[in-house]
Scaffold this active site. Structure first.
Site, PDB file in Angstrom:
ATOM      1  N   TYR A 164      15.515  -0.225  -6.000  1.00  0.00           N
ATOM      2  CA  TYR A 164      14.848  -1.239  -5.357  1.00  0.00           C
ATOM      3  C   TYR A 164      14.900  -2.625  -6.217  1.00  0.00           C
ATOM      4  CZ  TYR A 164       9.972  -3.375  -4.238  1.00  0.00           C
ATOM      5  OH  TYR A 164       9.148  -4.057  -3.709  1.00  0.00           O
ATOM      6  N   ALA A 220      -2.329  -4.990  -3.076  1.00  0.00           N
ATOM      7  CA  ALA A 220      -2.646  -3.237  -2.745  1.00  0.00           C
ATOM      8  C   ALA A 220      -2.001  -3.055  -1.367  1.00  0.00           C
ATOM      9  CB  ALA A 220      -4.005  -3.380  -2.940  1.00  0.00           C
ATOM     10  N   SER A 221      -1.246  -2.178  -1.475  1.00  0.00           N
ATOM     11  CA  SER A 221      -0.823  -1.480  -0.036  1.00  0.00           C
ATOM     12  C   SER A 221      -0.271  -0.102  -0.512  1.00  0.00           C
ATOM     13  CB  SER A 221       0.550  -2.348   0.478  1.00  0.00           C
ATOM     14  OG  SER A 221       1.598  -2.116  -0.483  1.00  0.00           O
TER      15      SER A 221
HETATM   16  P1  NAD Z   1       3.814  -1.833   3.172  1.00  0.00           P
HETATM   17  O1  NAD Z   1       4.394  -0.273   3.209  1.00  0.00           O
HETATM   18  O2  NAD Z   1       2.167  -1.639   3.391  1.00  0.00           O
HETATM   19  O3  NAD Z   1       4.393  -2.432   4.313  1.00  0.00           O
HETATM   20  C1  NAD Z   1       5.666  -2.271   4.592  1.00  0.00           C
HETATM   21  C2  NAD Z   1       5.801  -2.370   6.097  1.00  0.00           C
HETATM   22  O4  NAD Z   1       7.283  -2.239   6.373  1.00  0.00           O
HETATM   23  C3  NAD Z   1       5.305  -0.889   6.724  1.00  0.00           C
HETATM   24  O5  NAD Z   1       4.338  -1.324   7.746  1.00  0.00           O
HETATM   25  C4  NAD Z   1       6.720  -0.317   7.167  1.00  0.00           C
HETATM   26  O6  NAD Z   1       6.520   0.554   8.241  1.00  0.00           O
HETATM   27  C5  NAD Z   1       7.481  -1.417   7.455  1.00  0.00           C
HETATM   28  N1  NAD Z   1       9.007  -1.044   7.572  1.00  0.00           N
HETATM   29  C6  NAD Z   1       9.548  -0.248   6.552  1.00  0.00           C
HETATM   30  N2  NAD Z   1      10.769  -0.069   6.802  1.00  0.00           N
HETATM   31  C7  NAD Z   1      11.196  -0.823   7.991  1.00  0.00           C
HETATM   32  C8  NAD Z   1      12.158  -0.806   8.683  1.00  0.00           C
HETATM   33  N3  NAD Z   1      13.530  -0.336   8.376  1.00  0.00           N
HETATM   34  N4  NAD Z   1      12.312  -1.711   9.970  1.00  0.00           N
HETATM   35  C9  NAD Z   1      11.041  -2.488  10.277  1.00  0.00           C
HETATM   36  N5  NAD Z   1       9.810  -1.907   9.475  1.00  0.00           N
HETATM   37  C10 NAD Z   1       9.965  -1.405   8.436  1.00  0.00           C
HETATM   38  O7  NAD Z   1       4.087  -2.194   1.885  1.00  0.00           O
HETATM   39  P2  NAD Z   1       3.712  -3.765   1.151  1.00  0.00           P
HETATM   40  O8  NAD Z   1       3.477  -3.556  -0.084  1.00  0.00           O
HETATM   41  O9  NAD Z   1       2.916  -4.472   2.336  1.00  0.00           O
HETATM   42  O10 NAD Z   1       5.086  -4.144   1.115  1.00  0.00           O
HETATM   43  C11 NAD Z   1       5.755  -5.321   1.872  1.00  0.00           C
HETATM   44  C12 NAD Z   1       6.858  -6.011   1.015  1.00  0.00           C
HETATM   45  O11 NAD Z   1       6.494  -6.724  -0.269  1.00  0.00           O
HETATM   46  C13 NAD Z   1       7.725  -5.065   0.768  1.00  0.00           C
HETATM   47  O12 NAD Z   1       9.262  -5.699   0.821  1.00  0.00           O
HETATM   48  C14 NAD Z   1       7.754  -4.849  -0.487  1.00  0.00           C
HETATM   49  O13 NAD Z   1       8.786  -4.469  -1.201  1.00  0.00           O
HETATM   50  C15 NAD Z   1       7.268  -6.146  -1.137  1.00  0.00           C
HETATM   51  N6  NAD Z   1       6.622  -6.004  -2.556  1.00  0.00           N
HETATM   52  C16 NAD Z   1       5.322  -5.707  -2.302  1.00  0.00           C
HETATM   53  C17 NAD Z   1       4.713  -5.608  -3.363  1.00  0.00           C
HETATM   54  C18 NAD Z   1       3.119  -5.116  -3.663  1.00  0.00           C
HETATM   55  O14 NAD Z   1       2.585  -5.365  -4.752  1.00  0.00           O
HETATM   56  N7  NAD Z   1       2.644  -4.604  -2.542  1.00  0.00           N
HETATM   57  C19 NAD Z   1       5.151  -5.962  -4.814  1.00  0.00           C
HETATM   58  C20 NAD Z   1       6.475  -6.680  -4.690  1.00  0.00           C
HETATM   59  C21 NAD Z   1       6.973  -6.576  -3.363  1.00  0.00           C
END
Ligand code: NAD
Length: 909
Positions: A654, A687-688
């Site tokens: 990641y 938060a997710s």
């Molecule tokens: P989340 O799991 O709630 O949302 C991610 C979404 O992406 C999901 O709905 C999933 O179905 C979709 N997805 C996954 N693979 C896919 C694909 N191949 N094609 C299309 N859709 C796909 O997670 P989130 O926390 O909302 O994350 C969103 C982004 O933010 C991600 O890239 C994550 O790495 C990044 N991120 C999040 C955090 C955090 O604190 N939440 C921190 C750093 C980075």
């Protein structure tokens, strides 16, 4: 049934903070502190009883057929003309028909309720059907006086008629007495006021109860039949006391508006009544009383029609549209209570030829232009030949009223030299919807409020005052539509098309909703798979977000493709093109997690994470960027993570993928530049489902995705000029992350490569980040490495402190000198810059040459004084000179005119 069929109100936008009166004059009149709560409404310098009456009447007429009016009564004790019918001026401004009655009701505070009763009686008699009764007052008081605190300016309008009645008139009762609590001699500007105690007890406290009880007896009703009680009384305590003595519960009493507006004289009963109407329900009964040389009491019952009445600004809308003023001197100037030098230009003859005024009456007073019968083109002023070059018809113009046509600012300028009570005078071209344009003064706004495209409405205002002959000239001015100036800075995505990947949940869903709320049409992409990317996926996630957007009135389509394949990426972009025809915004957000410590990280987990995050961004961005290039516009947001930026145990796959996105951004920023495609990266904390077992529970609770959304919206906006930057965002906290490069240390020489021992010996220096800088691109970094430090500034790097230093500005000023503009200029500018990094510099310009030195010059033509921060902002083009000057940030001593040469002689920004 007869009664009130419509209402309208106007309270000036300016509100004088009563503490400002006390702070300025409390030393002289300490007792005024007792009533120094809240603010009073205050006419702008170009507003009077007539202009306010016109504004309230227009509000009242909104949605009504003004051709059906057959009388207009104007009530006021502060009418500008003692012998020229003031109601006639209002009627001309409203462009009403001429075959009807206009009348002024004046010389008593109860003139409005008297006019209203007369109107009811006229309609009851069947003689007339619809009468507009408008009350307006701008009362003058001496300074540092209780009455200056108590009074306010305003106007209220009520339409009397027998169709679509909203408040049925049930009857009235009047008392007339030569009771003189105050008076104003015919040749006097200010009221003479008798002792307040007597006014309270023998005036308000006697006549109002008598009139109300008289009405009760006449109609056979009691206080139980009254839901809202309206009567003016600016003594707050006595206002309540009278209600108590009448047996009215406190909640029946309508507020006397002291804190928000002040007592608006003749208009006040109407304004209080209108504020009661705004909250009234069918069946409510309202008793209104006017006071002054006796009293009038009127009784109404609200009908079902109240719900059908079209939108009015009313009292609530007027009160909401406000600008507080704490500059008491401004109040004094606007009220003509101090004498200021207006300059020779103000002495130009102002006599109005009433012959011309009559000939052009419709044009000047009613803003009536023409519309060509042949081609439909509107124009102002009306002329014998149509302005449309493809038409040019002769004598083809019908009257065309511009006053109610929405308009926008086309050009504008601020003029410090033009005579103005409130400089700078702002004027420019306004463009009317549907055609027609005119040069107009702008009123009720500041220079900072105006921008090209700003929606304005045309408002009737004082144009000039001929004090010698006692004549007020009126004309129409452009006023920003309430809220429109503030909307300038609103982040909007109207006409933009956005793609958000992984928008079925978490952050992506929040981005998609906000983009749609702000006007974007959105492709909601989501595969709907499991947290680790496994499973076949489901359409439910994307569909649900699309439904949410539609319920909010937005536009969106769902897409269920997988970002991890080139075909998936292509189809996502194609769905935007198919549904909306373009792509402006792309947020690469889809993401999964497959955490394992490195030695357990099998190729499958490594590859799957790379495929979704890094390859996914590649697959979608490539076709999206091609579409953006077509339009010469694009905003792309990558999503990185603290794990990539800083490292996180168990997330090698990641971290590597997330940091690779930064590399992708670094180069896309360069490749997108010439097509106005900005690429930035967000590192969210939210938060997710991805973070539910990674974040501590209390942090998880506080980290709503909505706190990340504002940053991403900014990065997606047209206003965002940033490209190639990374921002940590979470819980409402934001900071920038950047790769910085330390100054180069050169070892060895061209013939002899340095030894490891030399590196070791110079480690401290090589390892130091002191003086580190951010590099624009790889070339800049290589340049910085191999060029001697002194030449760094030419290498295209961005200083860590993009603000620079004052010294650097003066050092670089010669480069921006425009010698060709200085051929005949002979001037010395002295700069006195305060604050950190400041000092004195002077600049001598003579015969097309320029020299700059530090220190003080003996005879500068003008001295420019600024803080270092403001100076840097001005010289970088962020703070334009004119607003800097008008706001006091730029002070000029000496020959102010010469200072205007600066912008001509030097390239700024
Ligand atoms: P989340 O799991 O709630 O949302 C991610 C979404 O992406 C999901 O709905 C999933 O179905 C979709 N997805 C996954 N693979 C896919 C694909 N191949 N094609 C299309 N859709 C796909 O997670 P989130 O926390 O909302 O994350 C969103 C982004 O933010 C991600 O890239 C994550 O790495 C990044 N991120 C999040 C955090 C955090 O604190 N939440 C921190 C750093 C980075």
């Amino acid at each position: 049934m007869i009664g009130i069929t419509s209402y309208g109100a106007y309270i000036p936008r300016l509100r004088l903070d009563r503490m400002a009166i006390f702070q300025a004059m409390g030393w002289f009149a300490p007792a005024i502190m007792m009533v120094a709560q809240g603010e009073r409404s205050m006419c702008n310098w170009d507003e009077d009883s007539i202009t306010m009456a016109v504004a309230a009447s227009r509000d009242c007429l909104n949605g009504m057929d003004k051709g059906s009016l057959d009388a207009l009564y104007l009530a006021s004790t502060t009418l500008p003309f003692a012998d020229r019918q003031n109601a006639g001026i209002v009627s001309a401004a409203l462009n009403l028909r001429e075959d009807f009655i206009t009348a002024d009701y004046t010389a008593s505070q109860k003139a409005a309720t008297t006019a209203l009763i007369t109107a009811f009686e006229s309609v009851l008699s069947g003689e007339r059907k619809n009468i507009l009764v408008t009350a307006s007052d701008r009362r003058e008081t001496k300074t540092a006086y209780f009455y200056e605190m108590w009074f306010g300016d305003g106007a209220g309008s009520l339409m009397v008629g027998d169709t679509d009645v909203i408040a049925e008139y049930k009857g009235s009762y009047s008392l007339s007495a030569d009771f003189v609590d105050h008076y104003r001699g015919a040749d006097k500007k200010y009221d003479y006021v008798w002792e307040e105690r007597w006014t309270r007890d023998a005036g308000y406290g006697t006549f109002i109860p008598q009139a109300i009880n008289g009405l009760f007896d006449k109609l056979g009703i009691t206080m139980d039949d009254v839901d809202k009680l309206v009567y003016p009384c600016f003594f707050k305590g006595d206002h309540r006391k009278i209600a108590g003595e009448l047996g009215a519960d406190p909640e029946k009493l309508v507020d006397n508006m002291h804190e928000v507006c002040g007592e608006t004289g003749v208009a006040h009963s109407f304004l209080m009544f209108i504020s009661a109407l705004e909250k009234a329900k069918p069946g409510d009964r309202i008793l209104m009383c006017g006071f002054g040389q006796g009293a009038n009491a009127l009784y109404f019952e609200i009908t079902e029609n109240i719900a059908k009445l079209s939108e009015h600004q009313g009292v609530a809308g007027s009160l909401a549209n406000k600008k507080s003023v704490d500059n008491y001197l401004k109040w004094l100037k606007f009220r003509d209570l101090i004498k200021t030098e207006m300059g020779i230009r103000a002495e130009a003859p102002t006599q109005t030829a009433t012959t011309v005024l009559w000939r052009k009456n419709k044009m000047i007073m009613g803003l009536v232009g023409g519309q060509c019968r042949e081609c439909g083109t509107p124009q102002f002023p009306k002329s014998d030949i149509c302005v449309n070059p493809n038409c040019g018809a002769f004598y083809s113009q019908d009257d065309y009223e511009f006053s109610d046509v929405p308009a926008k600012v086309k050009t504008f300028t601020a003029d410090l030299l033009a005579v103005s009570v409130d400089p700078p005078a702002i004027y420019g071209m306004v463009q009317f919807e549907g055609g027609g344009r005119m040069m107009a003064d702008f009123a009720d706004c500041e220079l900072d409020d105006i921008y090209v495209g700003l929606p304005v409405s045309m408002e009737f205002k004082c144009k000039s005052f001929d004090k010698e002959r006692g004549f007020v000239n009126y004309f129409w001015k452009a006023v920003p539509v309430p809220g429109a100036a503030e909307a300038k800075d609103a982040v909007r995505f109207d006409d933009r098309v956005a793609i958000v990947t992984g928008a079925g949940a978490g952050l992506g869903r929040a981005y998609a909703l906000e983009l749609a709320k702000r006007g974007a049409r959105v492709v909601v992409n989501d595969l709907g798979g499991a947290r680790d990317g496994s499973g076949d996926g489901s359409a439910a996630a994307a569909d649900q977000v699309v439904d949410e957007i539609k319920q909010l009135g937005g536009e969106a389509v769902a897409n269920y493709d997988n970002v991890a394949t080139p075909e998936g990426g292509q189809r996502i972009v194609q769905s935007a093109l198919d549904a909306f025809g373009r792509v402006d915004i792309l947020i690469n957000n889809a993401g999964i997690l497959r955490d394992k410590s490195f030695l357990k990280m099998e190729p499958d987990n490594w590859k799957t994470v790379m495929d979704v995050h890094l390859n996914g961004a590649y697959h979608v961005t490539r076709p999206a960027m091609a579409a953006m290039k077509e339009n010469g516009y694009g905003r792309i947001v990558m999503t990185t993570s603290a794990a990539g930026l800083y490292g996180n145990f168990g997330q090698t796959n990641y971290s590597a993928a997330k940091m690779a996105l930064v590399g992708l951004m670094n180069t896309l920023k360069l490749e997108g530049k010439k097509n106005n495609i900005k690429v930035n990266t967000v590192a969210p904390i939210a938060a997710s489902r991805l973070t539910e077992d990674v974040m501590p529970p209390d942090l998880f609770e506080k980290s709503k995705p909505e706190f990340v959304v504002p940053m991403v919206m900014h990065l997606c906006s047209e206003g965002c000029q940033e490209s190639g930057s990374i921002f940590n965002s979470g819980m409402g906290y934001f900071n920038r992350v950047a790769v910085f490069t330390g100054p180069a240390t050169q070892l060895g020489d061209p013939e002899n490569p340095p030894t490891p021992e030399q590196v070791h010996a110079n480690w401290k220096k090589i390892n130091s980040l002191e003086g580190a800088k951010q590099m624009e691109d790889a070339n800049a970094a290589i340049f910085a490495l191999i060029m001697p430090p002194a030449e760094d500034s030419a290498s295209g790097e961005t200083s860590a402190d993009s603000g620079g230093s004052v010294q650097a500005v003066f050092d670089g000023m010669l480069d921006g000198f425009k010698a060709e503009a200085a051929a005949e200029v002979d001037v010395v500018f002295q700069f006195s810059i305060s604050g950190q990094g400041g000092g004195d510099w002077y600049c001598i310009i003579k015969n097309g040459t320029c020299s700059i030195d530090q220190g003080l010059h003996d005879k500068p033509a003008c001295t420019i004084k600024m803080t270092a921060a403001d100076f840097l902002a001005m010289m970088s083009g962020k703070l334009p000179a004119m607003p800097a000057f008008t706001s006091g940030k730029l002070q000029i001593a000496g020959d102010v005119m010469k200072s205007q040469l600066l912008e001509k002689l030097f390239k700024i920004g």
